[in-house]
Motif scaffolding. Sequence first.
Motif, PDB file in Angstrom:
ATOM      1  N   THR A   1       4.887 -40.390  19.060  1.00  0.00           N
ATOM      2  CA  THR A   1       4.270 -39.513  20.057  1.00  0.00           C
ATOM      3  C   THR A   1       2.877 -39.089  19.595  1.00  0.00           C
TER       4      THR A   1
ATOM      5  N   ALA B   1      -0.620 -39.466  21.605  1.00  0.00           N
ATOM      6  CA  ALA B   1      -1.546 -38.350  21.812  1.00  0.00           C
ATOM      7  C   ALA B   1      -2.874 -38.550  21.080  1.00  0.00           C
TER       8      ALA B   1
ATOM      9  N   ARG C   1       3.160 -36.079   9.767  1.00  0.00           N
ATOM     10  CA  ARG C   1       4.271 -36.860  10.313  1.00  0.00           C
ATOM     11  C   ARG C   1       4.426 -38.193   9.590  1.00  0.00           C
TER      12      ARG C   1
ATOM     13  N   TYR D   1       5.204 -40.843  27.770  1.00  0.00           N
ATOM     14  CA  TYR D   1       6.006 -40.333  28.892  1.00  0.00           C
ATOM     15  C   TYR D   1       6.718 -41.476  29.597  1.00  0.00           C
TER      16      TYR D   1
ATOM     17  N   PHE E   1      16.925 -36.560  25.104  1.00  0.00           N
ATOM     18  CA  PHE E   1      15.530 -36.907  24.858  1.00  0.00           C
ATOM     19  C   PHE E   1      14.819 -36.850  26.209  1.00  0.00           C
ATOM     20  N   SER E   2      13.973 -35.852  26.379  1.00  0.00           N
ATOM     21  CA  SER E   2      13.427 -35.589  27.707  1.00  0.00           C
ATOM     22  C   SER E   2      11.922 -35.799  27.737  1.00  0.00           C
ATOM     23  N   TYR E   3      11.348 -35.751  28.933  1.00  0.00           N
ATOM     24  CA  TYR E   3       9.890 -35.747  29.070  1.00  0.00           C
ATOM     25  C   TYR E   3       9.289 -34.668  28.183  1.00  0.00           C
TER      26      TYR E   3
ATOM     27  N   TYR F   1      10.192 -33.511  25.385  1.00  0.00           N
ATOM     28  CA  TYR F   1      10.069 -33.853  23.972  1.00  0.00           C
ATOM     29  C   TYR F   1       8.720 -34.544  23.733  1.00  0.00           C
ATOM     30  N   VAL F   2       8.413 -35.512  24.580  1.00  0.00           N
ATOM     31  CA  VAL F   2       7.137 -36.231  24.424  1.00  0.00           C
ATOM     32  C   VAL F   2       5.978 -35.270  24.663  1.00  0.00           C
ATOM     33  N   ARG F   3       6.097 -34.447  25.710  1.00  0.00           N
ATOM     34  CA  ARG F   3       5.003 -33.537  26.025  1.00  0.00           C
ATOM     35  C   ARG F   3       4.730 -32.594  24.853  1.00  0.00           C
TER      36      ARG F   3
ATOM     37  N   ASN G   1       5.546 -32.860  21.689  1.00  0.00           N
ATOM     38  CA  ASN G   1       5.090 -33.491  20.456  1.00  0.00           C
ATOM     39  C   ASN G   1       3.772 -34.229  20.601  1.00  0.00           C
ATOM     40  N   ALA G   2       3.436 -34.602  21.831  1.00  0.00           N
ATOM     41  CA  ALA G   2       2.143 -35.255  22.039  1.00  0.00           C
ATOM     42  C   ALA G   2       1.053 -34.207  22.226  1.00  0.00           C
TER      43      ALA G   2
END
Lengths: 408, 408
Positions: free
Chosen positions: A313, A317, A324, A397, B395-397, B399-401, B403-404
Amino acid sequence: MPVNLPALDPAHLFPVPGVELGYACAGIKKPNRKDVLLFRLGAGATVAGVFTQNRFCAAPVILSKDHLSHGDIRALVINTGNANAGTGEKGLLDARAVCEAVASQLGVKSAQVLPFSTGVILEPLPVEKIFAGLPQAKADLKEDNWANAAEAIMTTDTQPKATSRRVVIAGQTITITGISKGAGMIRPNMATMLGFVAMDAAVPQAVLQELVGYAANRSFNRITIDGDTSTNDSFIMMASGRVQIPGFADTSSAEFQALRDAVTEVSTWLAQAIVRDGEGATKFISVQVEGGRDEAECAAVAYAIAHSPLVKTAFFASDPNLGRILAAIGYAGIGDLDVSKIDLYLDDVWVAKQGGRNPDYCEEDGQRVMKQSEITVRVLLNRGDARTTVWTCDFSYDYVRINADYRS
Amino acid sequence: MPVNLPALDPAHLFPVPGVELGYACAGIKKPNRKDVLLFRLGAGATVAGVFTQNRFCAAPVILSKDHLSHGDIRALVINTGNANAGTGEKGLLDARAVCEAVASQLGVKSAQVLPFSTGVILEPLPVEKIFAGLPQAKADLKEDNWANAAEAIMTTDTQPKATSRRVVIAGQTITITGISKGAGMIRPNMATMLGFVAMDAAVPQAVLQELVGYAANRSFNRITIDGDTSTNDSFIMMASGRVQIPGFADTSSAEFQALRDAVTEVSTWLAQAIVRDGEGATKFISVQVEGGRDEAECAAVAYAIAHSPLVKTAFFASDPNLGRILAAIGYAGIGDLDVSKIDLYLDDVWVAKQGGRNPDYCEEDGQRVMKQSEITVRVLLNRGDARTTVWTCDFSYDYVRINADYRS
């Protein structure tokens, strides 16, 4: 959108003398879609392969391994739309029936046919549809058919994947052409990574088996999307035997090594194409680990980085998040790793030195590299001479969207 | 939004006689935030702990292990906002300086203080701010202060995590209270999973060390958010020694086992709370693997399922995707696993039988379970008597949002 994966150009796909391909639209899952592919090989060809290590291996994998052990393979049959996995005894009977149908079409024995399936699992193989498609595939058989073949094995791939090389060895031209489909254990009900590489060289079966293992360890076994592996993954190498060079029987000869390098290059291109077309991928990441005691520990570190959702991730980004990456190195499972010896580079930027932030590193430099669509993470363990490289993509995403929306 | 994590109720947090807690707002990263916590223990208390296996372990972890080895611990000091990790020799000196400052405040020796840090890594610990906060923390020391303590160790947690049990053993009441923060290697620059459990029992140090290992293996070592582990993870157990029961010195006694079970229950609650508050979590998943030859292979299968991004996105999507779960079992690394013996349940629904789809299974039943906020995946390997359970989240959107977007 694949990451820097050029559109397939049929003009650059060289036919391999002695290897014919033909497809059919058998309507396995959708109408008017290329979903059955035949390979026909002449007498004297050799074939070798490596297969998924997943204990849930599919019926066609079990049968292909068995048929390969008898040698003298003359045909391959691949269907998409159904993986014939998790189908038990019935699945084995179905795969065998498909081999028999191909054998009868081509006038060979059933044990001379290797079956491959990719698609939804836990559903019975629609053998009647495949039977019905075989005459069309047979009628289509020709050497100059690789572009169609690349399309015929696609499932969730957004682009067909194929490449060719010609290499002159001992004064003779060898042609190597291959196709692949992915993407890793991506959408695993439509899953499976498949790779097929053919050449017109004459290579004894035992040597070809060594060759496919060597190439796999540097290509298909060195890519990862999400760490999952499928029930049907297979990588097959075919040698039609048209170009005879004595050195190809001797793995220590310069001729063999030239062939090996060319074959590995084709295999690596095909494997990397799968990562470039990984689900939701926006970046292509090479994780290069050097200075390990052996290749296994380099691979352990490379995979720890390549599998970490947090690292992936951060790539998405464009965040040069050293913590990490260092943390992933730290939990790679190397018990006696001295972290105070580790150096880390993002492309040419030296970000961590002796296990901590490089005092000369400025975040703008790291940021510049992270914004690129292709990034090399280079880890120096400084404890030996071994090295390896693993290729992966970022975690976006879209990965969640694609995998959460699937089947809904 | 955490998954079924009740709001902290101070009235249900029992003080542990002999264990005082005090916090300070030292402004380490933000003003007016509880960011320093002190524990003070009376003479005769015992302390034991387990720590991160990550090779990049932080300076406070190195120092805590060293101080623990000398015994007679009288204080713990925890700061948030900075992990003092990846800070080299300077980090060790800083952690030591904090211990010395606490020792001087409390009139104990520096080696009797255990330091803990959590927060951003690769940045020097702001020791002056911590020094300045210590008098406030000391002035706040009291036994009835667990709710503040739970808040003082939070970083990215959305809720404080604390729980208490009282258990009567051999006619005497034992109080056990603990706090934790997470969430796993979530936002690893603000990372670290910390757990502190205190009891008023008298437990010899060697027995307490066994107890913390036992409880950790059934709690903090059995949770996973994304498979990453941090540089600072620590789980500490304190026994103030106020309630003396001879059986507590003998691990085979019924008294010890009653204490062990109660402590493990508190630890499990605290560990599960971290998963419930996992980044982006919308579901709490128990992965229960039974019938393995040993616990290690049960854990390997459970973690393969719990770590698979494909399985976790399927949970997010409420998709009863058997293929993904079976495939994860297949690549868990058990070489001689006979997949035709495997049964799989989603709660009470028998979805896979002997390695394939259960003929009686209908997808509506699987769907019903997958829509719940709490789901148990139960795998029967049918090859032995061992079992284990691992807890994870989906594991959801988000999580990416999360961590990104972090650091941006």
